[in-house]
Design a protein around this motif. Structure first.
Motif, PDB file in Angstrom:
ATOM      1  N   THR A 170       0.823  -1.206   0.000  1.00  0.00           N
ATOM      2  CA  THR A 170       0.000   0.000   0.000  1.00  0.00           C
ATOM      3  C   THR A 170       0.860   1.261   0.000  1.00  0.00           C
ATOM      4  N   ILE A 171       1.995   1.224   0.701  1.00  0.00           N
ATOM      5  CA  ILE A 171       2.891   2.385   0.711  1.00  0.00           C
ATOM      6  C   ILE A 171       3.519   2.564  -0.671  1.00  0.00           C
ATOM      7  N   CYS A 172       3.930   1.456  -1.284  1.00  0.00           N
ATOM      8  CA  CYS A 172       4.547   1.546  -2.610  1.00  0.00           C
ATOM      9  C   CYS A 172       3.543   2.027  -3.648  1.00  0.00           C
ATOM     10  N   TRP A 173       2.290   1.628  -3.508  1.00  0.00           N
ATOM     11  CA  TRP A 173       1.269   2.151  -4.418  1.00  0.00           C
ATOM     12  C   TRP A 173       1.188   3.670  -4.284  1.00  0.00           C
ATOM     13  N   ALA A 174       1.212   4.159  -3.040  1.00  0.00           N
ATOM     14  CA  ALA A 174       1.133   5.604  -2.814  1.00  0.00           C
ATOM     15  C   ALA A 174       2.340   6.320  -3.402  1.00  0.00           C
ATOM     16  N   LEU A 175       3.523   5.726  -3.308  1.00  0.00           N
ATOM     17  CA  LEU A 175       4.718   6.350  -3.885  1.00  0.00           C
ATOM     18  C   LEU A 175       4.555   6.588  -5.380  1.00  0.00           C
ATOM     19  N   ILE A 216       7.697   8.728  -6.652  1.00  0.00           N
ATOM     20  CA  ILE A 216       8.621   7.852  -7.366  1.00  0.00           C
ATOM     21  C   ILE A 216       9.538   8.648  -8.285  1.00  0.00           C
ATOM     22  N   THR A 217       9.243   9.919  -8.504  1.00  0.00           N
ATOM     23  CA  THR A 217      10.155  10.762  -9.283  1.00  0.00           C
ATOM     24  C   THR A 217      11.361  11.189  -8.453  1.00  0.00           C
ATOM     25  N   ASP A 218      11.278  11.025  -7.136  1.00  0.00           N
ATOM     26  CA  ASP A 218      12.367  11.442  -6.249  1.00  0.00           C
ATOM     27  C   ASP A 218      13.077  10.282  -5.566  1.00  0.00           C
ATOM     28  N   VAL A 219      12.374   9.157  -5.397  1.00  0.00           N
ATOM     29  CA  VAL A 219      12.969   7.995  -4.728  1.00  0.00           C
ATOM     30  C   VAL A 219      12.850   6.774  -5.633  1.00  0.00           C
ATOM     31  N   SER A 220      13.793   5.875  -5.498  1.00  0.00           N
ATOM     32  CA  SER A 220      13.714   4.583  -6.175  1.00  0.00           C
ATOM     33  C   SER A 220      13.702   3.500  -5.094  1.00  0.00           C
TER      34      SER A 220
END
Length: 409
Positions: free
Chosen positions: A108-113, A124-128
């Motif tokens: 759920t957190i990764c979906w939000a990213l 996701i434009t700032d973190v990988s």
């Protein structure tokens, strides 16, 4: 040459809070000056507060947040995501480690990213996502993953009205992980074999090892690992190609059928997915809903059912459909059914695989029912006709009646 300038992020999840702490601390100790460690503590959520803990170098900060209109999901989205962006843009932060609360699932957190925008663009434009790690207690995981205890009964609910079970969270954490950090000891060799057979089917490609093996585990994560990628409801059900053979009494049942389910008989058959089963997940179509796919997901005795969006056969425009889904549909297209099909994967550790298949087979339409046609099907009583969704809690890519950050199921 790798030109990705985003800040690497590692997420650590698990049911045992101390084991999660141990892994997150070990990651932070690898580079304390360049690593930012973030944790949102939900232990006092019943009192309406969330404690945010951040550590970077010599600096540690604790900030108490009031729940955003009583919603854990909204509070975390409104605080965690902007915080991660600030850290990702800080010149002295080389890596971010997110220690998830026990009640939170990394998917759920990764979906939000990827999908929740902050200042006009997703995180996701700032973190990988470098890796998602999950801790597994060898002594307790099988019991946790197959039980019926609710999170609130264990005192770790994501919100006061959180109805999820420990099994749903524990299985979801492991299933989404890129690597597993094992802790505790098995009772005996048989339990060890059964546990390893279950883990090999939940996340077959994930390397497994102890805390002392952390560097090796990170290095052995395969290129094909999801690294935070969220499968949609029409994505791959057998990611990592788990074995379909029985091992130590653990089996994987793949149920595939073109005919629609009779809604009432499917409702009665669902019990076979809740007894002696670690995990069941997949997409189905019921005769009363020929245009909409349903997603069914269980862990232990916890069940989630929700809408998974339209079948391609019900769409005139495929321009927004993912290439992988379109290609798979074209390969298996049926002149009568289109892409409609039953596809369920069940990981059983105590249930009889044959009985699971027989129960599901009995739930599909008979020859006579099939011949009666859609007008007759529409008169069937449908227990799956209505779903509730909290407007504060978008279901995201899977269309389930669940929170993106650990709400109700």
């Amino acid at each position: 040459m790798d030109t990705d300038s985003r800040t690497p992020l590692i997420m650590v999840a698990g049911i045992d809070p101390q084991q999660v702490i141990d892994v997150a601390e070990a990651l932070w100790q690898q580079d304390p000056q360049g690593t930012a460690l973030v944790h949102h503590d939900l232990r006092a959520v019943a009192e309406g507060v969330v404690s945010r803990n951040t550590r970077h170098g010599e600096h540690a900060d604790v900030h108490v947040l009031e729940l955003a209109h009583g919603c854990v999901s909204c509070t975390l989205r409104e605080d965690m995501l902007p915080l991660l962006r600030r850290l990702a843009q800080a010149p002295d932060v080389r890596r971010i480690v997110v220690r998830l609360d026990t009640a939170l699932e990394p998917e759920t957190i990764c979906w939000a990213l990827r999908h929740v925008e902050v200042d006009g663009r997703p995180l996701i434009t700032d973190v990988s996502v470098e890796a998602v790690l999950a801790t597994v207690d060898r002594a307790t995981f099988l019991a946790d993953a197959s039980g019926d205890e609710e999170l609130v009964e264990r005192g770790v609910g994501g919100s006061p009205d959180d109805e999820r079970t420990v099994a749903q969270v524990a299985v979801g954490q492991v299933e989404f992980a890129d690597a597993l950090v094992l802790a505790g000891e098995d009772e005996d060799r048989w339990q060890r074999s059964r546990l390893e057979a279950v883990l090999a089917r939940l996340t077959p490609a994930a390397p497994r090892g102890r805390l002392a093996d952390l560097d090796r585990l990170l290095a052995e994560i395969p290129e094909s690992a999801r690294r935070g990628e969220v499968d949609g409801p029409h994505g791959r059900l057998l990611r990592g190609q788990p074995s379909l053979e029985t091992d130590a009494g653990v089996s994987t049942v793949l149920f595939e059928e073109r005919r629609p389910f009779h809604p009432q008989r499917l409702h009665e058959a669902i019990d076979v997915l809740l007894e002696g089963v670690i995990r069941a997940r997949g997409r189905v179509w019921v005769a009363t809903q020929p245009d909409e796919a349903l997603w069914i997901e269980s862990a232990g005795s916890g069940l989630a059912v929700g809408q998974a969006g339209p079948w391609l056969a019900a769409l005139d425009d495929w321009s927004d459909v993912a290439d992988e889904r379109r290609f798979r549909a074209e390969l298996t297209w049926d002149d009568y059914y289109g892409d409609r099909a039953q596809e369920l994967v069940v990981i059983a550790h105590e249930a009889d695989p044959g009985e699971i298949t027989r129960a599901l087979r009995r739930a599909v339409l008979t020859d006579d029912e099939l011949a009666a046609g859609r007008e007759a099907w529409g008169a069937y009583e449908d227990p799956f006709a209505e779903f509730h969704r909290d407007p504060c809690e978008p279901a995201g890519d899977r269309g389930l009646d669940e929170s993106e950050m650990g709400g109700n199921q």
